[in-house]
Design a protein around this motif. Structure first.
Motif, PDB file in Angstrom:
ATOM      1  N   GLY A 195       0.774  -1.230   0.000  1.00  0.00           N
ATOM      2  CA  GLY A 195       0.000   0.000   0.000  1.00  0.00           C
ATOM      3  C   GLY A 195       0.804   1.277   0.000  1.00  0.00           C
ATOM      4  O   GLY A 195       0.423   2.267  -0.653  1.00  0.00           O
ATOM      5  N   ALA A 196       1.947   1.283   0.731  1.00  0.00           N
ATOM      6  CA  ALA A 196       2.714   2.518   0.869  1.00  0.00           C
ATOM      7  C   ALA A 196       3.222   3.084  -0.458  1.00  0.00           C
ATOM      8  O   ALA A 196       3.257   4.313  -0.620  1.00  0.00           O
ATOM      9  CB  ALA A 196       3.889   2.297   1.825  1.00  0.00           C
ATOM     10  N   PRO A 197       3.632   2.249  -1.454  1.00  0.00           N
ATOM     11  CA  PRO A 197       4.110   2.838  -2.714  1.00  0.00           C
ATOM     12  C   PRO A 197       3.105   3.773  -3.376  1.00  0.00           C
ATOM     13  O   PRO A 197       3.496   4.782  -3.976  1.00  0.00           O
ATOM     14  CB  PRO A 197       4.392   1.606  -3.580  1.00  0.00           C
ATOM     15  N   PHE A 198       1.828   3.482  -3.277  1.00  0.00           N
ATOM     16  CA  PHE A 198       0.814   4.348  -3.887  1.00  0.00           C
ATOM     17  C   PHE A 198       0.733   5.682  -3.147  1.00  0.00           C
ATOM     18  O   PHE A 198       0.616   6.742  -3.776  1.00  0.00           O
ATOM     19  CB  PHE A 198      -0.539   3.639  -3.900  1.00  0.00           C
ATOM     20  N   ALA A 199       0.830   5.633  -1.813  1.00  0.00           N
ATOM     21  CA  ALA A 199       0.832   6.877  -1.039  1.00  0.00           C
ATOM     22  C   ALA A 199       2.082   7.696  -1.336  1.00  0.00           C
ATOM     23  O   ALA A 199       2.024   8.923  -1.485  1.00  0.00           O
ATOM     24  CB  ALA A 199       0.746   6.554   0.454  1.00  0.00           C
ATOM     25  N   VAL A 200       3.222   7.018  -1.451  1.00  0.00           N
ATOM     26  CA  VAL A 200       4.479   7.720  -1.726  1.00  0.00           C
ATOM     27  C   VAL A 200       4.426   8.419  -3.077  1.00  0.00           C
ATOM     28  O   VAL A 200       4.822   9.588  -3.215  1.00  0.00           O
ATOM     29  CB  VAL A 200       5.672   6.735  -1.655  1.00  0.00           C
ATOM     30  N   GLN A 201       3.938   7.711  -4.104  1.00  0.00           N
ATOM     31  CA  GLN A 201       3.875   8.319  -5.436  1.00  0.00           C
ATOM     32  C   GLN A 201       2.886   9.476  -5.479  1.00  0.00           C
ATOM     33  O   GLN A 201       3.127  10.485  -6.145  1.00  0.00           O
ATOM     34  CB  GLN A 201       3.484   7.258  -6.472  1.00  0.00           C
ATOM     35  N   VAL A 214       5.875  -1.034  -5.715  1.00  0.00           N
ATOM     36  CA  VAL A 214       5.536  -2.335  -5.140  1.00  0.00           C
ATOM     37  C   VAL A 214       6.546  -3.387  -5.585  1.00  0.00           C
ATOM     38  O   VAL A 214       6.962  -4.251  -4.801  1.00  0.00           O
ATOM     39  CB  VAL A 214       4.107  -2.750  -5.555  1.00  0.00           C
ATOM     40  N   GLY A 215       6.957  -3.327  -6.854  1.00  0.00           N
ATOM     41  CA  GLY A 215       7.945  -4.277  -7.349  1.00  0.00           C
ATOM     42  C   GLY A 215       9.244  -4.201  -6.581  1.00  0.00           C
ATOM     43  O   GLY A 215       9.843  -5.231  -6.239  1.00  0.00           O
ATOM     44  N   GLU A 216       9.698  -2.984  -6.291  1.00  0.00           N
ATOM     45  CA  GLU A 216      10.918  -2.841  -5.502  1.00  0.00           C
ATOM     46  C   GLU A 216      10.700  -3.314  -4.073  1.00  0.00           C
ATOM     47  O   GLU A 216      11.572  -3.981  -3.487  1.00  0.00           O
ATOM     48  CB  GLU A 216      11.395  -1.388  -5.476  1.00  0.00           C
ATOM     49  N   ALA A 217       9.557  -2.979  -3.486  1.00  0.00           N
ATOM     50  CA  ALA A 217       9.286  -3.380  -2.106  1.00  0.00           C
ATOM     51  C   ALA A 217       9.338  -4.898  -1.958  1.00  0.00           C
ATOM     52  O   ALA A 217       9.978  -5.432  -1.041  1.00  0.00           O
ATOM     53  CB  ALA A 217       7.931  -2.849  -1.662  1.00  0.00           C
ATOM     54  N   LEU A 218       8.672  -5.610  -2.873  1.00  0.00           N
ATOM     55  CA  LEU A 218       8.670  -7.071  -2.801  1.00  0.00           C
ATOM     56  C   LEU A 218      10.009  -7.651  -3.245  1.00  0.00           C
ATOM     57  O   LEU A 218      10.549  -8.554  -2.597  1.00  0.00           O
ATOM     58  CB  LEU A 218       7.546  -7.628  -3.666  1.00  0.00           C
ATOM     59  N   GLY A 219      10.549  -7.125  -4.368  1.00  0.00           N
ATOM     60  CA  GLY A 219      11.783  -7.681  -4.911  1.00  0.00           C
ATOM     61  C   GLY A 219      12.981  -7.415  -4.030  1.00  0.00           C
ATOM     62  O   GLY A 219      13.712  -8.341  -3.642  1.00  0.00           O
ATOM     63  N   SER A 220      13.213  -6.152  -3.682  1.00  0.00           N
ATOM     64  CA  SER A 220      14.377  -5.823  -2.857  1.00  0.00           C
ATOM     65  C   SER A 220      14.196  -6.308  -1.429  1.00  0.00           C
ATOM     66  O   SER A 220      15.159  -6.724  -0.779  1.00  0.00           O
ATOM     67  CB  SER A 220      14.612  -4.306  -2.872  1.00  0.00           C
ATOM     68  N   GLY A 221      12.939  -6.255  -0.928  1.00  0.00           N
ATOM     69  CA  GLY A 221      12.690  -6.808   0.396  1.00  0.00           C
ATOM     70  C   GLY A 221      12.958  -8.301   0.439  1.00  0.00           C
ATOM     71  O   GLY A 221      13.572  -8.816   1.382  1.00  0.00           O
ATOM     72  N   GLY A 222      12.502  -9.019  -0.587  1.00  0.00           N
ATOM     73  CA  GLY A 222      12.780 -10.451  -0.663  1.00  0.00           C
ATOM     74  C   GLY A 222      14.268 -10.739  -0.801  1.00  0.00           C
ATOM     75  O   GLY A 222      14.789 -11.678  -0.186  1.00  0.00           O
ATOM     76  N   PHE A 223      14.947  -9.932  -1.610  1.00  0.00           N
ATOM     77  CA  PHE A 223      16.395 -10.093  -1.760  1.00  0.00           C
ATOM     78  C   PHE A 223      17.087  -9.952  -0.408  1.00  0.00           C
ATOM     79  O   PHE A 223      17.955 -10.754  -0.042  1.00  0.00           O
ATOM     80  CB  PHE A 223      16.922  -9.043  -2.742  1.00  0.00           C
ATOM     81  N   ALA A 224      16.712  -8.922   0.354  1.00  0.00           N
ATOM     82  CA  ALA A 224      17.330  -8.688   1.660  1.00  0.00           C
ATOM     83  C   ALA A 224      17.034  -9.836   2.618  1.00  0.00           C
ATOM     84  O   ALA A 224      17.910 -10.273   3.382  1.00  0.00           O
ATOM     85  CB  ALA A 224      16.825  -7.362   2.243  1.00  0.00           C
TER      86      ALA A 224
END
Length: 367
Positions: A139-145, A251-261
């Motif tokens: 949800g946060a990516p939509f608020a940020v944008q 959202v892609g970065e949140a899931l992708g980079s979060g998963g990577f970490a």
């Protein structure tokens, strides 16, 4: 634990590479660009590991409380007070480093703000922390944008951006809190058993595949369609909110980079359950004093800028410094210095100082 130090060491070296080396944009099909993994992902790993450490100390404080080793209220109240004080000090240090005008976005103000935001969540169970993290990631990516768009449309966007710098908006807190909470949940699980590193590794790989392979692909296809439909570059703001681009806050970065970490954290813990942890000692030493290592590399850059711009006011502080290829000598020097310090002294100097300043609340005996 050794694995967390190893993961932090990798995060620090990744930040060095992102700041000091010339990195090509990542293309998964081209191994020659895989150095681009450090862009954005190193900072996310850095933030998630702050959550892992916080999860570990939160569980330890709760265990002391339940064991009756100290007053029933002291550990958690002391932890909250420590987090507040530590967050304020990190924020102040980060703002000072940012004012040195080194051409990077210093992460410490966001780090400090996240510590403060984490205070209400220190007693939540891992399941609740994971659920909150997922909700924020989606949800946060939509608020940020939407907020970024409002800033761009304001009468004086530069003034607004300067104000947002004080709350570390370069690392938007609503989204980055997701990484911290996920790390807190992971740290709490690892305190129960190191075997949880396996599901953390697996979940991280699946999230990275979902973020980069699915959501990121949808975002790129939508962006291409928007580009064809709107020749002036305009388009729906929510398309950007799906992006998996580094520091794109999608959202892609949140899931992708979060998963990577998450995957790197699990893998590092598993690696350090083997004798290979001794081979990784230098990186673990860097990870045991990440604040010191981070501040040192910013300081080196700031001194160079001050000296060289005095000689040539027209010098580009970013390209000029990178032209010296500073990554390898800086990294080698920091690894050697941290290893020697860890073996002879122990705790890093800035870590010791921060701990000395913030240790008093641990003795407070009230909520």
């Amino acid at each position: 634990m050794a694995g967390v130090d190893l993961a932090r060491g990798l995060a620090v070296i990744g930040v060095f590479a992102a700041h000091l080396a010339v990195i090509s944009p990542l293309e998964w099909g081209d191994p020659g660009t895989w150095s681009g993994l450090v862009e954005g992902r190193s900072a996310v790993l850095f933030a998630m590991l702050a959550g892992v450490s916080l999860g570990i100390v939160s569980v330890a404080a709760e265990r002391r409380r339940l064991a009756g080793a100290v007053s029933a209220s002291a550990p958690l109240f002391g932890l909250r007070a420590q987090l507040l004080l530590r967050g304020v000090l990190l924020w102040l240090l980060g703002i000072w480093l940012d004012d040195l005008e080194v051409p990077v976005y210093v992460i410490l103000p966001a780090y400090g703000a996240l510590f403060v935001l984490a205070i209400p969540f220190t007693r939540l169970a891992p399941r609740a922390l994971f659920a909150l993290s997922a909700a924020l990631a989606l949800g946060a990516p939509f608020a940020v944008q939407w907020i970024d768009g409002a800033v761009a449309r304001s009468d004086d966007p530069l003034a607004v951006e300067e104000s947002l710098r004080l709350i570390a908006w370069n690392y938007p807190l609503p989204l980055w809190l997701a990484f911290l909470l996920c790390g807190m949940a992971a740290g709490a699980l690892l305190m129960r058993s190191r075997r949880y590193a396996w599901p953390l590794l697996g979940a991280g790989v699946l999230l990275a595949a979902l973020g980069y392979g699915v959501v990121g692909s949808i975002a790129r296809a939508a962006e291409a369609a928007e580009a064809r439909a709107f020749s002036d570059g305009s388009g729906a703001w929510w398309v950007t909110a799906l992006s998996d681009a580094p520091h794109g806050s999608g959202v892609g970065e949140a899931l992708g980079s979060g998963g990577f970490a998450l995957a790197v954290t699990g893998a590092a813990v598993l690696l350090c359950l083997t004798p290979l942890r001794w081979i990784a000692l230098p990186l673990r030493a860097v990870g045991s004093m990440p604040l010191t290592a981070y501040v040192v590399h910013i300081g080196i850059w700031a001194v160079w800028i001050a000296v060289e711009t005095a000689r040539d006011p027209g010098l580009d502080p970013s390209a000029g410094f990178r032209a010296l290829e500073p990554f390898w000598p800086t990294t080698a020097g920091v690894i050697a210095g941290c290893t020697l310090w860890a073996l002879t002294v122990g705790q890093g100097p800035l870590e010791w100082l921060l701990g000395a300043i913030t240790k008093a609340p641990a003795r407070w005996n009230r909520r």
